[in-house]
Enzyme design. Structure first.
Site: not given
Length: 338
Positions: A80, A183, A219
């Site tokens: 990621r 992220k 989210e």
């Protein structure tokens, strides 16, 4: 480590022994450095300060029932970070360097890994920043990769108990074709105002809807959302939702437990149909959601009796934590055992 009240740790930073660092210079990553210095020195024109060339990860190490130390799914965090770096045009550490750095910093800080049975763990924070100086908007030519650790307790003071959530339609966490799927720090900076608003209203977390239509669940605070209905584990899929490694793990466990797994756009109207709900991520693992309040309609959606985690959330939580702490077999090979 003497002096630490392991059973009453909060979720915050506590100084540990060392961190590890590597620098990308002249077209290559330099060997890892181990240092006790908590500070970094960067140029005032570094791209991380001006153009947001910054990505990070979060994972944990656990002291197991057998006394062994387990690091959970570090390979997925490495992948990621590589995806985040590619999107921000940064030089990423490869998977081997990432895992080597994580194993090194955990091993060198073993005295800070909380004892088994305390409910605490060692949080691991890999950080990648552009350190090369630029004034024009362009990628840096130098980068720093750093990993530090800190022992942590539950993310929410209530622990594994249902939280109250409020829908926020006034703020967007991320745009549909922006950085929501990687992220990076900017996503979290964009949530601070909304989070303060929610806390001020007496809620533990806010629920974001998609930025385009305000119709689909995005989210739940800084975590993925899931709902349980009619034998199905249902979780939002969107280009603005971060692919949570915890959620990925829960989906696998849910399927193996016999739940049907649906990863798809989830209309906010479906809140009225869920038997139980939760938010999930590295920090909290699972935070059961007891209720979601919609200030536009004045409706509060409740799940179960809203005061206890639902049965499927309990099963999933216990299964995942059991693997992390070595209480259960790890048939998936998710743990690195030191």
């Amino acid at each position: 480590m003497d002096g630490i009240d392991w059973g009453n740790l909060g979720f915050g930073y506590l100084k540990t022994g060392v961190n590890v660092r590597s620098y990308w210079r002249n077209g290559r990553w330099e060997p890892l450095e181990v240092t006790g210095d908590e500070n970094i020195t960067i140029h005032m024109a570094a791209t991380c300060l001006h153009y947001g060339q910054e990505a990070f990860e979060g994972l944990k190490a656990f002291r197991g029932k057998d006394g062994k130390v387990r690091i959970f799914r570090a390979d997925e965090n490495a992948k990621r970070m590589i995806r985040s770096a590619e999107y921000l045009r940064m030089q990423a550490p490869d998977e081997e360097l990432f895992i080597d750095a994580v194993k090194t910093v955990v091993s060198r800080n073993e005295e800070f890994i909380p004892p088994y049975g305390t409910g605490a763990s060692l949080y691991i924070r890999p950080l990648l920043i552009g350190t090369g100086a630029q004034v024009g908007v362009k990628p840096a030519d130098e980068y720093m990769f750093l990993v530090f650790v800190t022992p942590v307790g539950p993310y929410y003071k209530s622990g594994f108990n249902p939280i109250r959530v409020i829908i926020d339609r006034e703020h967007d966490r991320a745009a549909p074709h922006g950085t929501g799927h990687v992220k990076v720090g900017g996503n979290y900076a964009a949530s601070l105002l909304s989070g303060d608003w929610g806390y001020g209203q007496g809620y533990s977390s806010v629920m974001y809807l998609d930025a385009k239509e305000k119709k689909y669940i995005d989210e739940c605070g800084a975590a993925n959302f899931y709902g349980i209905r009619d034998g199905a584990y249902i979780t939002p899929k969107s280009s603005s939702v971060l692919p949570s490694i915890t959620n990925m793990s829960l989906r696998r466990l849910a399927a193996d437990m016999g739940l049907r797994v649906e990863e798809r756009p989830v209309d906010v109207a479906e809140l009225a149909t869920f038997e139980e709900a939760g938010s999930c991520g590295t920090a909290a693992v699972i935070s059961p959601v007891g209720s979601v309040y919609d200030p536009d309609s004045g409706v509060t959606y409740t799940f179960g009796d809203s005061t206890h985690a639902g049965p499927w959330s309990v099963k999933l939580y216990e299964a995942l934590r059991g693997i992390q702490y070595g209480e259960r077999e790890d048939p998936y090979g998710w743990n690195i055992v030191l």
